[in-house]
Design a protein around this motif. Structure first.
Motif, short mmCIF file in Angstrom:
data_model
loop_
_atom_site.label_atom_id
_atom_site.label_comp_id
_atom_site.label_asym_id
_atom_site.label_seq_id
_atom_site.Cartn_x
_atom_site.Cartn_y
_atom_site.Cartn_z
N ILE A 68 0.85 -1.19 0.00
CA ILE A 68 0.00 0.00 0.00
C ILE A 68 0.89 1.24 0.00
CG2 ILE A 68 -1.71 1.34 1.28
CD1 ILE A 68 -2.81 -1.16 -0.09
N GLU A 69 0.66 2.11 -0.97
CA GLU A 69 1.40 3.36 -1.07
C GLU A 69 0.46 4.53 -0.78
OE1 GLU A 69 3.91 3.68 -4.46
OE2 GLU A 69 4.79 1.70 -4.15
N THR A 70 0.99 5.59 -0.17
CA THR A 70 0.14 6.69 0.30
C THR A 70 0.59 8.03 -0.27
OG1 THR A 70 1.48 6.97 2.31
CG2 THR A 70 -0.40 5.45 2.44
N GLY A 71 1.13 8.00 -1.48
CA GLY A 71 1.65 9.22 -2.08
C GLY A 71 0.67 9.93 -3.00
N ALA A 72 -0.63 9.69 -2.87
CA ALA A 72 -1.61 10.38 -3.71
C ALA A 72 -1.47 11.89 -3.55
CB ALA A 72 -3.02 9.93 -3.35
N ARG A 73 -1.52 12.61 -4.66
CA ARG A 73 -1.20 14.04 -4.62
C ARG A 73 -2.26 14.88 -3.91
NH1 ARG A 73 0.45 12.47 -9.93
NH2 ARG A 73 2.70 12.70 -10.24
N TYR A 74 -3.53 14.62 -4.15
CA TYR A 74 -4.59 15.51 -3.67
C TYR A 74 -5.69 14.76 -2.93
CZ TYR A 74 -2.33 18.88 -6.75
OH TYR A 74 -1.40 19.70 -7.36
N VAL A 75 -5.38 13.62 -2.34
CA VAL A 75 -6.42 12.81 -1.72
C VAL A 75 -7.01 13.49 -0.49
CG1 VAL A 75 -4.86 11.45 -0.27
CG2 VAL A 75 -7.02 10.44 -1.07
N LEU A 76 -6.23 14.31 0.22
CA LEU A 76 -6.71 14.99 1.41
C LEU A 76 -7.11 16.44 1.16
CD1 LEU A 76 -4.25 13.72 4.19
CD2 LEU A 76 -6.64 13.05 3.83
#
Length: 293
Positions: A68-76
């Motif tokens: 699982i990677e958590t580097g999404a640019r605009y997820v938050l």
């Protein structure tokens, strides 16, 4: 060969997740680096547990491992790339990133993932280094507790320009955190070429005891730009040889191709990448002396 190759879904954002997983299985990949994002297993949308079960079933039927990677640019935050970070001056903003990582750990446990990847973030302006490191250790503490509870290690990535940018910085975090067992390392081979003082092959060997996840792509010295294989400066056969040898030390995670800005050509690059890598793995037989007759 003990290297288990994967491909990152952040380089396949124009494909539905089911289609991306099917493509990777057809190409012969062993697994996938799954970035939790709005187009691929959105961690903030309703019915996450139901959608996670579907992905777990799909991975199982295809025989794919997962990190699982958590580097999404605009997820938050739709206005701030990778914001808020674990270093944000606002405590509630930092808490939002911590909550995302906690959710990622739970998803990883449900998928049988090898690790959860994360990074520190960029130090905000006018923030003293000691303050930034304290924010990081405090924000990661509940995530490390969750990682210990679920048995899914946290693999933090040294990222150029971030507070935690190098292997040396990773060891600084280990010391500040009390060297917790669930805290591991994501090693990005391109980042080693970009800014580490040691060569990528030496970085692999130095990182081995703490390694929980590997990302790979080509890159040039001093330029943080993820490049398709052959477009940069890395000498890959010795790097792949060192990665292959990690199997002897117990590493069972994935080596994931990381091309997040190339989704427009994702399917073709996924094919070309695995062919490139497999063609450059030194033969085991070539390392052994020819027996006397």
């Amino acid at each position: 060969m003990t290297i288990r190759f994967g491909y990152g879904t952040n380089g396949l954002t124009d494909l539905r997740l089911d289609d991306a997983l099917g493509l990777l299985a057809d190409l012969g990949y062993d697994g996938v680096g799954l970035t939790l994002d709005h187009m691929h297993l959105d961690p903030l949308a309703p019915d996450l547990a139901t959608r996670t079960r579907h992905v777990a079933d799909r991975l199982g039927r295809l025989g794919l491992g997962v990190t699982i990677e958590t580097g999404a640019r605009y997820v938050l935050d739709p206005r701030r790339k990778h914001g808020p970070s674990l270093l944000d001056p606002d405590p509630e903003a930092r808490a939002a990133r911590t909550r995302l990582l906690l959710r990622a750990v739970d998803v990883a446990a449900d998928l049988g993932a090898h690790a959860v990847h994360c990074f520190s973030g960029i130090t905000p302006p006018e923030t003293p280094p000691d303050t930034a490191w304290q924010r990081l250790t405090d924000a990661l503490a509940p995530v490390l507790d969750a990682a210990a509870r679920t048995g899914v290690p946290l693999a933090i990535e040294p990222e150029p320009g971030h507070l935690l940018a190098t292997l040396s910085d990773f060891h600084h975090l280990r010391v500040l955190s009390g060297d917790p067992e669930p805290l591991g390392l994501t090693l990005d081979i391109g980042h080693c070429q970009c800014l580490e003082p040691a060569a990528p092959v030496d970085c692999v060997r130095a990182a081995a005891p703490w390694l929980r996840h590997v990302q790979i792509e080509d890159m040039r010295r001093g330029v943080h730009e993820h490049l398709p294989f052959g477009d940069g400066e890395i000498d890959f056969p010795p790097v792949l040889d060192a990665l292959d040898a990690l199997g002897d030390t117990g590493y069972r995670g994935l080596t994931v191709v990381e091309l997040p800005r190339h989704s427009h050509a994702g399917p073709e690059l996924a094919r070309a990448s695995i062919e490139f890598l497999r063609d450059r793995i030194p033969s085991k037989s070539s390392k052994r002396a020819t027996p006397c007759r």
